[in-house]
Design a protein around this motif. Sequence first.
Motif, PDB file in Angstrom:
ATOM      1  N   TRP A 256      19.838  -0.827 -47.141  1.00  0.00           N
ATOM      2  CA  TRP A 256      18.382  -0.814 -47.079  1.00  0.00           C
ATOM      3  C   TRP A 256      17.803  -2.036 -47.790  1.00  0.00           C
TER       4      TRP A 256
ATOM      5  N   PHE B  83      18.229  -4.911 -45.535  1.00  0.00           N
ATOM      6  CA  PHE B  83      17.230  -4.797 -44.476  1.00  0.00           C
ATOM      7  C   PHE B  83      15.856  -5.238 -44.981  1.00  0.00           C
ATOM      8  N   GLN B  84      15.493  -4.769 -46.170  1.00  0.00           N
ATOM      9  CA  GLN B  84      14.200  -5.118 -46.762  1.00  0.00           C
ATOM     10  C   GLN B  84      14.073  -6.636 -46.894  1.00  0.00           C
TER      11      GLN B  84
ATOM     12  N   LYS C  11      15.825  -9.043 -45.235  1.00  0.00           N
ATOM     13  CA  LYS C  11      15.823  -9.698 -43.921  1.00  0.00           C
ATOM     14  C   LYS C  11      14.529  -9.431 -43.170  1.00  0.00           C
ATOM     15  N   ASN C  12      14.013  -8.232 -43.278  1.00  0.00           N
ATOM     16  CA  ASN C  12      12.764  -7.909 -42.604  1.00  0.00           C
ATOM     17  C   ASN C  12      11.611  -8.726 -43.185  1.00  0.00           C
TER      18      ASN C  12
ATOM     19  N   GLU D 102      11.908 -11.698 -44.496  1.00  0.00           N
ATOM     20  CA  GLU D 102      12.083 -13.062 -43.972  1.00  0.00           C
ATOM     21  C   GLU D 102      11.560 -13.157 -42.540  1.00  0.00           C
ATOM     22  N   LEU D 103      11.865 -12.149 -41.732  1.00  0.00           N
ATOM     23  CA  LEU D 103      11.375 -12.138 -40.348  1.00  0.00           C
ATOM     24  C   LEU D 103       9.855 -12.101 -40.318  1.00  0.00           C
ATOM     25  N   GLU D 104       9.265 -11.196 -41.093  1.00  0.00           N
ATOM     26  CA  GLU D 104       7.810 -11.090 -41.089  1.00  0.00           C
ATOM     27  C   GLU D 104       7.155 -12.389 -41.547  1.00  0.00           C
TER      28      GLU D 104
ATOM     29  N   ASN E  23       3.203  -4.560 -45.933  1.00  0.00           N
ATOM     30  CA  ASN E  23       4.343  -3.967 -45.229  1.00  0.00           C
ATOM     31  C   ASN E  23       5.478  -3.661 -46.193  1.00  0.00           C
ATOM     32  N   GLU E  24       5.744  -4.571 -47.113  1.00  0.00           N
ATOM     33  CA  GLU E  24       6.816  -4.364 -48.085  1.00  0.00           C
ATOM     34  C   GLU E  24       6.531  -3.138 -48.954  1.00  0.00           C
TER      35      GLU E  24
ATOM     36  N   ARG F 153       7.075  -0.029 -46.910  1.00  0.00           N
ATOM     37  CA  ARG F 153       8.498   0.285 -46.688  1.00  0.00           C
ATOM     38  C   ARG F 153       9.134   0.882 -47.943  1.00  0.00           C
TER      39      ARG F 153
END
Length: 149
Positions: A99, A102-103, A105-106, A108-110, A127-128, A131
């Motif tokens: 997780w 994922f947090q 990488k997500n 970085e994507l956002e 968003n962070e 989550r």
Amino acid sequence: MKTFRPLAIALTLSLVAQAAAAMGMESRSQSIKSHAPPGITDEFYACVDRADSDTNAAANCLTEEHTRQDDRLNAKYRALLGKLSPKAKDELINAERAWLKFQEKNGELESSVYGSEAVANIQVTQNEIFRICERANALDDYLFMANLQ
């Protein structure tokens, strides 16, 4: 975790609130609450409304809620670890590591999708926080089930 850009975020919050007020829309906290998961604190919503156009105060609201949610997540994680069998503990540890990855990488994507503008920074940060809150909610559900056994 990604470093906050509090002044840019606070400035964006302030501008959004001013625009909403000018258009007769809902308050900043009401707008955030309509998209927030359960568990985001009333302290955060009150802080956001008190901050109004004070960018430093708004930045503090975000930072404080991030800390509260992170502390909540860590407390749920520790409590759950104390209730699980050795095998389940290993699975929880592996799940949390995944997780966290994922947090990261997500985020970085956002950041690449939303860009680096102030409005993007607020969205990525919100968003962070959401989550983290959602993960704490999930661990709380697991803890509930562990307490039944």
